[in-house]
Enzyme design. Structure first.
Site, PDB file in Angstrom:
ATOM      1  N   GLY A 153      23.011  43.075  64.583  1.00 16.79           N
ATOM      2  CA  GLY A 153      21.780  43.789  64.933  1.00 16.79           C
ATOM      3  C   GLY A 153      21.982  45.293  64.974  1.00 16.79           C
ATOM      4  CD  GLN A 169      15.644  51.571  72.112  1.00 20.24           C
ATOM      5  OE1 GLN A 169      15.320  50.441  72.465  1.00 20.24           O
ATOM      6  NE2 GLN A 169      15.371  52.643  72.823  1.00 20.24           N
ATOM      7  CG  ASP A 213      20.022  44.430  61.407  1.00 22.69           C
ATOM      8  OD1 ASP A 213      20.057  45.025  62.505  1.00 22.69           O
ATOM      9  OD2 ASP A 213      19.051  43.721  61.046  1.00 22.69           O
ATOM     10  CE1 TYR A 273      15.126  39.999  74.643  1.00 20.56           C
ATOM     11  CE2 TYR A 273      14.020  40.834  76.614  1.00 20.56           C
ATOM     12  CZ  TYR A 273      15.025  40.937  75.665  1.00 20.56           C
ATOM     13  OH  TYR A 273      15.920  41.968  75.731  1.00 20.56           O
ATOM     14  CE  LYS A 313      18.485  39.200  75.389  1.00 22.62           C
ATOM     15  NZ  LYS A 313      19.701  39.493  74.632  1.00 22.62           N
TER      16      LYS A 313
HETATM   17  P1  NAD Z   1      16.149  45.924  68.419  1.00 19.74           P
HETATM   18  O1  NAD Z   1      14.978  45.014  68.326  1.00 19.74           O
HETATM   19  O2  NAD Z   1      15.928  47.377  68.313  1.00 19.74           O
HETATM   20  O3  NAD Z   1      17.227  45.521  67.328  1.00 19.74           O
HETATM   21  C1  NAD Z   1      17.580  44.174  67.095  1.00 19.74           C
HETATM   22  C2  NAD Z   1      18.164  44.081  65.706  1.00 19.74           C
HETATM   23  O4  NAD Z   1      18.442  42.702  65.457  1.00 19.74           O
HETATM   24  C3  NAD Z   1      17.205  44.574  64.606  1.00 19.74           C
HETATM   25  O5  NAD Z   1      17.820  45.564  63.830  1.00 19.74           O
HETATM   26  C4  NAD Z   1      16.915  43.311  63.792  1.00 19.74           C
HETATM   27  O6  NAD Z   1      16.787  43.552  62.419  1.00 19.74           O
HETATM   28  C5  NAD Z   1      18.151  42.472  64.089  1.00 19.74           C
HETATM   29  N1  NAD Z   1      17.930  41.048  63.882  1.00 19.74           N
HETATM   30  C6  NAD Z   1      16.821  40.322  64.120  1.00 19.74           C
HETATM   31  N2  NAD Z   1      17.012  39.048  63.724  1.00 19.74           N
HETATM   32  C7  NAD Z   1      18.277  38.969  63.243  1.00 19.74           C
HETATM   33  C8  NAD Z   1      19.057  37.930  62.676  1.00 19.74           C
HETATM   34  N3  NAD Z   1      18.567  36.683  62.523  1.00 19.74           N
HETATM   35  N4  NAD Z   1      20.326  38.211  62.299  1.00 19.74           N
HETATM   36  C9  NAD Z   1      20.825  39.473  62.431  1.00 19.74           C
HETATM   37  N5  NAD Z   1      20.121  40.497  62.923  1.00 19.74           N
HETATM   38  C10 NAD Z   1      18.860  40.242  63.334  1.00 19.74           C
HETATM   39  O7  NAD Z   1      16.923  45.556  69.780  1.00 19.74           O
HETATM   40  P2  NAD Z   1      17.794  46.497  70.708  1.00 19.74           P
HETATM   41  O8  NAD Z   1      16.867  47.193  71.603  1.00 19.74           O
HETATM   42  O9  NAD Z   1      18.746  47.274  69.908  1.00 19.74           O
HETATM   43  O10 NAD Z   1      18.542  45.402  71.577  1.00 19.74           O
HETATM   44  C11 NAD Z   1      19.894  45.034  71.397  1.00 19.74           C
HETATM   45  C12 NAD Z   1      20.256  44.047  72.483  1.00 19.74           C
HETATM   46  O11 NAD Z   1      20.053  44.645  73.769  1.00 19.74           O
HETATM   47  C13 NAD Z   1      19.407  42.775  72.477  1.00 19.74           C
HETATM   48  O12 NAD Z   1      20.190  41.684  72.893  1.00 19.74           O
HETATM   49  C14 NAD Z   1      18.356  43.058  73.536  1.00 19.74           C
HETATM   50  O13 NAD Z   1      17.870  41.881  74.109  1.00 19.74           O
HETATM   51  C15 NAD Z   1      19.170  43.849  74.528  1.00 19.74           C
HETATM   52  N6  NAD Z   1      18.339  44.692  75.385  1.00 19.74           N
HETATM   53  C16 NAD Z   1      17.692  45.782  74.880  1.00 19.74           C
HETATM   54  C17 NAD Z   1      16.918  46.560  75.725  1.00 19.74           C
HETATM   55  C18 NAD Z   1      16.185  47.784  75.237  1.00 19.74           C
HETATM   56  O14 NAD Z   1      15.409  48.375  75.999  1.00 19.74           O
HETATM   57  N7  NAD Z   1      16.410  48.224  73.996  1.00 19.74           N
HETATM   58  C19 NAD Z   1      16.799  46.221  77.075  1.00 19.74           C
HETATM   59  C20 NAD Z   1      17.424  45.086  77.538  1.00 19.74           C
HETATM   60  C21 NAD Z   1      18.212  44.336  76.696  1.00 19.74           C
HETATM   61  C1  AKB Z   2      11.961  44.647  76.338  1.00 20.13           C
HETATM   62  O1  AKB Z   2      11.075  45.351  76.856  1.00 20.13           O
HETATM   63  O2  AKB Z   2      11.766  43.529  75.854  1.00 20.13           O
HETATM   64  C2  AKB Z   2      13.380  45.180  76.387  1.00 20.13           C
HETATM   65  C3  AKB Z   2      14.089  44.660  77.581  1.00 20.13           C
HETATM   66  C4  AKB Z   2      13.895  45.288  78.898  1.00 20.13           C
HETATM   67  O3  AKB Z   2      14.803  43.700  77.488  1.00 20.13           O
HETATM   68  N1  AKB Z   2      13.329  46.594  76.347  1.00 20.13           N
END
Ligand code: NAD
Ligand code: AKB
Length: 322
Positions: free
Chosen positions: A12, A16, A38, A146, A150
């Protein structure tokens, strides 16, 4: 740091967090030692600064092939479907988040990998959880697909630690705020969108109410927390895949007011949509004493410093003067 040279796989990586964490890992461990993958094509700085490959984490054969080909011993498993997109397509959310996580965990055991980082989220909590200073050990009854994935991911990670001796670690990230790559379909996205709109248009329509308070974290702290936990002494950790981590907590209105200190004419209106119910089911602040005690977690950014830095970066990018 792991004793052998980390040969890192990031799943991934175009997302972000992955887009910035991968570059930080390359700086730390050597550009050739961090593979960006990715399901989307890897482009931009990630493609220019190190190895990259296409990987769908739901495909265990593809995953195994990549782990073998690149001699991987450390995984940052970031591929996921987030809360808002997950509510639009719960089946996809389950497949990507659960099949992907199980594939990574099975490979960790089969291929005797070292550290496997699997992020969790404040989305594990639900309306029955205490909202203020949410404890480390508490009720986990999320209302989103989601959040369900988790919670399952945390439980699976702990199970693989105890049952197979795997080295699985993870943080319950709050909403992450960053200026490089837009967020990928979550509920906390408003706290990033608002900065882009403030700089580009001077006005923003927010999809949660003004008094909605959520825990957030600036990207530099997110990267710091992730690498510090990954490099912590595993034998000193009592928790594994479910560390609460706090940094900032503010309402949408307080964030708008902080931006207005830099852009006095900034206007915000509030039109809550389906994401309001998700936000209302999550904590407003986090008790992260376990992370502070077990591996020394300490955030560096507060609301004023994060806001000033975000606005400076985005105004430079879009050629706007504040
Ligand atoms: P994001 O949605 O920005 O990026 C996720 C990436 O996963 C994307 O680039 C997408 O193309 C890729 N993806 C989707 N399906 C896929 C697949 N089948 N195989 C391979 N890649 C695939 O998410 P993020 O914000 O970068 O989050 C990264 C991790 O952090 C996740 O586990 C998310 O749950 C966790 N997280 C993020 C936040 C946040 O605010 N950004 C908060 C809490 C937890
Ligand atoms: C979302 O809003 O889904 C994420 C998270 C807090 O896991 N940014």
């Amino acid at each position: 740091m792991t004793k052998t040279t980390p040969k890192v796989l990031v799943t991934g990586a175009m997302g972000q967090i992955g887009s910035e964490l991968t570059l930080a890992l390359r700086e730390r461990y050597g550009h050739d030692n961090v593979l960006a993958t990715d399901v989307r094509t890897i482009e931009g700085p990630l493609a220019e600064t190190g190895p990259c490959a296409k990987l769908d984490v739901t495909d265990p054969v593809m995953l195994k092939g990549i782990l073998e080909r690149y001699g991987i011993n450390t995984v940052y498993h970031l591929a996921a479907i987030l809360s808002a997109t997950g509510e639009k397509n719960p089946g996809l959310c389950w497949r990507v988040n659960m099949d992907g996580t199980l594939n990574v965990l099975n490979m960790a055991v089969e291929m005797k990998l070292g550290t496997v980082m699997i992020p969790s989220s404040i989305a594990v909590f639900g309306p029955e959880t205490p909202r203020v200073n949410t404890p480390q050990e508490t009720v986990l009854k999320p209302r989103t697909m989601y959040g369900v994935t988790k919670v399952c991911g945390e439980l699976l990670g702990d199970y693989y630690v105890r049952r197979f001796g795997a080295d699985v670690r993870g943080l319950r990230y709050p909403g992450i705020i960053s200026s490089e790559t837009p967020p990928g379909g979550g509920t906390t996205d408003f706290a990033v969108d608002i900065f882009y709109k403030a700089v580009q248009n001077g006005e923003y329509t927010c999809f949660v109410k003004e008094d909605t308070s959520l825990p957030m974290m600036y990207m530099p702290d997110c990267i710091k927390a992730t690498i510090e936990l990954a490099e912590a002494d595993f034998s000193k950790l009592s928790h594994h895949g479910d560390f609460n981590v706090g940094a900032l907590s503010f309402t949408a209105g307080e964030l708008a007011a902080e931006i207005r200190k830099h852009i006095p004419g900034f206007r915000v209106s509030y039109e809550p949509d389906f994401r309001q119910a998700i936000a209302d089911s999550w904590p407003s602040s986090i008790d992260d004493r376990a992370a502070r005690e077990e591996w020394g977690w300490q955030p560096a950014w507060d609301l004023p410093s994060m806001t000033a830095d975000m606005l400076e970066r985005l105004s430079a990018r879009f050629g706007k003067r504040l």
